[in-house]
Write an enzyme that holds these catalytic residues in place. Structure first.
Site, PDB file in Angstrom:
ATOM      1  N   SER A   8      -5.579  -9.895  -7.778  1.00  0.00           N
ATOM      2  CA  SER A   8      -5.770  -8.753  -6.878  1.00  0.00           C
ATOM      3  C   SER A   8      -7.031  -7.996  -7.257  1.00  0.00           C
ATOM      4  CB  SER A   8      -4.569  -7.808  -6.962  1.00  0.00           C
ATOM      5  OG  SER A   8      -4.922  -6.594  -6.341  1.00  0.00           O
ATOM      6  N   HIS A  31      -6.558 -11.895  -3.550  1.00  0.00           N
ATOM      7  CA  HIS A  31      -5.616 -10.950  -2.935  1.00  0.00           C
ATOM      8  C   HIS A  31      -6.327  -9.623  -2.690  1.00  0.00           C
ATOM      9  CE1 HIS A  31      -1.488  -9.464  -2.173  1.00  0.00           C
ATOM     10  NE2 HIS A  31      -1.864  -8.348  -2.788  1.00  0.00           N
ATOM     11  N   ASP A  33      -5.960  -5.819  -1.338  1.00  0.00           N
ATOM     12  CA  ASP A  33      -5.011  -4.750  -1.055  1.00  0.00           C
ATOM     13  C   ASP A  33      -5.652  -3.661  -0.206  1.00  0.00           C
ATOM     14  OD1 ASP A  33      -2.572  -5.479  -2.506  1.00  0.00           O
ATOM     15  OD2 ASP A  33      -3.858  -5.383  -4.285  1.00  0.00           O
ATOM     16  N   MET A  35      -5.183  -0.258   1.751  1.00  0.00           N
ATOM     17  CA  MET A  35      -4.292   0.917   1.777  1.00  0.00           C
ATOM     18  C   MET A  35      -4.936   2.018   2.603  1.00  0.00           C
ATOM     19  SD  MET A  35      -3.120   1.043  -2.189  1.00  0.00           S
ATOM     20  CE  MET A  35      -2.751  -0.470  -3.109  1.00  0.00           C
ATOM     21  N   HIS A  64      -3.434  -8.124   2.111  1.00  0.00           N
ATOM     22  CA  HIS A  64      -2.151  -7.419   2.079  1.00  0.00           C
ATOM     23  C   HIS A  64      -2.365  -6.054   2.699  1.00  0.00           C
ATOM     24  CE1 HIS A  64       1.156  -5.606  -0.793  1.00  0.00           C
ATOM     25  NE2 HIS A  64       1.493  -5.535   0.482  1.00  0.00           N
ATOM     26  N   MET A  66      -1.334  -2.617   3.613  1.00  0.00           N
ATOM     27  CA  MET A  66      -0.402  -1.511   3.381  1.00  0.00           C
ATOM     28  C   MET A  66      -0.873  -0.358   4.260  1.00  0.00           C
ATOM     29  SD  MET A  66      -0.026  -2.129  -0.679  1.00  0.00           S
ATOM     30  CE  MET A  66      -1.511  -3.142  -0.646  1.00  0.00           C
ATOM     31  N   MET A 135       7.602  -7.271  -2.820  1.00  0.00           N
ATOM     32  CA  MET A 135       6.998  -6.240  -3.678  1.00  0.00           C
ATOM     33  C   MET A 135       7.925  -6.000  -4.866  1.00  0.00           C
ATOM     34  SD  MET A 135       4.063  -5.326  -2.533  1.00  0.00           S
ATOM     35  CE  MET A 135       3.811  -4.143  -3.867  1.00  0.00           C
ATOM     36  N   ASP A 173       4.462  -9.694  -5.944  1.00  0.00           N
ATOM     37  CA  ASP A 173       3.345  -8.775  -6.171  1.00  0.00           C
ATOM     38  C   ASP A 173       3.789  -7.501  -6.884  1.00  0.00           C
ATOM     39  OD1 ASP A 173       1.000  -7.326  -5.966  1.00  0.00           O
ATOM     40  OD2 ASP A 173       0.992  -7.199  -3.780  1.00  0.00           O
TER      41      ASP A 173
HETATM   42  C1  DX5 Z   1       0.229  -2.682  -5.192  1.00  0.00           C
HETATM   43  C2  DX5 Z   1      -0.581  -3.892  -4.766  1.00  0.00           C
HETATM   44  C3  DX5 Z   1      -0.717  -4.938  -5.788  1.00  0.00           C
HETATM   45  C4  DX5 Z   1      -1.437  -4.516  -7.051  1.00  0.00           C
HETATM   46  C5  DX5 Z   1      -0.828  -5.279  -8.181  1.00  0.00           C
HETATM   47  O1  DX5 Z   1       0.517  -1.903  -4.089  1.00  0.00           O
HETATM   48  O2  DX5 Z   1       0.013  -4.494  -3.628  1.00  0.00           O
HETATM   49  O3  DX5 Z   1      -1.315  -6.119  -5.254  1.00  0.00           O
HETATM   50  O4  DX5 Z   1      -2.820  -4.773  -7.005  1.00  0.00           O
HETATM   51  O5  DX5 Z   1      -1.339  -4.791  -9.357  1.00  0.00           O
HETATM   52  P1  DX5 Z   1      -0.665  -5.125 -10.780  1.00  0.00           P
HETATM   53  O6  DX5 Z   1      -0.688  -6.612 -10.941  1.00  0.00           O
HETATM   54  O7  DX5 Z   1      -1.540  -4.409 -11.737  1.00  0.00           O
HETATM   55  O8  DX5 Z   1       0.742  -4.590 -10.712  1.00  0.00           O
HETATM   56 ZN    ZN Z   2      -0.838  -6.484  -2.992  1.00  0.00          ZN
END
Ligand code: DX5
Ligand code: ZN
Length: 218
Positions: A8, A31, A33, A35, A64, A66, A135, A173
């Site tokens: 990620s 990956h 993320d 947000m 991903h 969010m 998650m 994840d």
């Molecule tokens: C959290 C993300 C994850 C995050 C994971 O909302 O969806 O992908 O980057 O990070 P680690 O591996 O540090 O928990």
């Molecule tokens: Zn993620």
């Protein structure tokens, strides 16, 4: 099935994105993320950044989302170069329609469940999904601790997929490190997302290699 790894980018140094991406070129996916500060209490990046890093990576982009009402932005994230788009079941009123929108773009579709969301809600969409993202922390931040009862959730989902012979991968994840990787793979994870365990390590390349060797022994 061989375990796949999706580092990620959230845990990387954003001022050096091109170099950070190079470090994980031997992973299976990148990956990403996304947000929006509404669905989750954090803001990261959008399609502009994704399309500008697209030319610096050969890996499939595992995006991903969010974000609330992801249906508004499916085309933008597909056009930016995503190969897989995963949306949160909890973030839309019409999850089946969103899955169709993703597939209409000619890319893979995933649905993510927050830790408290039961697996039952997947019953009528599972046959159409390329992946389910479980998650194992509450979405919003990297570096949180794995929620232990999620191992049973992964195992239950794995059983449902096997029993029905669905062609759907399980991606996991949040909070995955070398010490809990084995139990997560044994429960049925196909794709491992790791942020801080890889980009937060002194040597991300070595860390990915170590995770791969743990997976090879399961
Ligand atoms: C959290 C993300 C994850 C995050 C994971 O909302 O969806 O992908 O980057 O990070 P680690 O591996 O540090 O928990
Ligand atoms: Zn993620």
């Amino acid at each position: 099935m061989k375990t796949e790894f999706a580092p990620s980018l959230l845990a990387s140094d954003f001022s050096q994105l091109k170099d950070q991406i190079q470090l994980v070129k031997d992973a299976d996916y990148l990956h990403l993320d996304v947000m929006d500060g509404v669905y989750v209490p954090n803001i990261t990046f959008g399609p502009g950044i994704i399309s500008s890093i697209r030319k610096h990576s050969q890996l499939p982009f595992d995006t991903h989302l969010m974000i609330t009402k992801p249906e508004r932005y499916i085309k933008n994230f597909a056009d930016a170069g995503s190969d897989i788009l995963t949306v949160h079941l909890e973030a839309t009123d019409h999850i089946h329609r969103v899955i169709q929108l993703i597939k209409d773009q000619g890319i893979k579709a995933g649905v993510s469940l927050n830790p408290a969301t039961p697996l039952d809600s997947l019953e009528y969409i599972l046959p159409e999904l390329d992946q389910v993202l479980i998650m194992t922390v509450n979405p919003g931040f990297g570096g949180q601790s794995y929620i232990p009862q999620m191992t049973e959730k992964i195992a239950k989902l794995n059983k449902i997929i096997e029993t029905n012979n669905y062609d759907c991968k399980i991606e996991v994840d949040g909070g995955i490190k070398t010490y809990n990787l084995k139990e997560i793979i044994e429960a049925g994870a196909d794709i491992i997302v790791a942020g801080s365990a890889i980009f937060g390590a002194a040597d991300p390349i070595e860390s990915l290699t170590e995770m791969r060797s743990i997976a090879a022994d399961v």
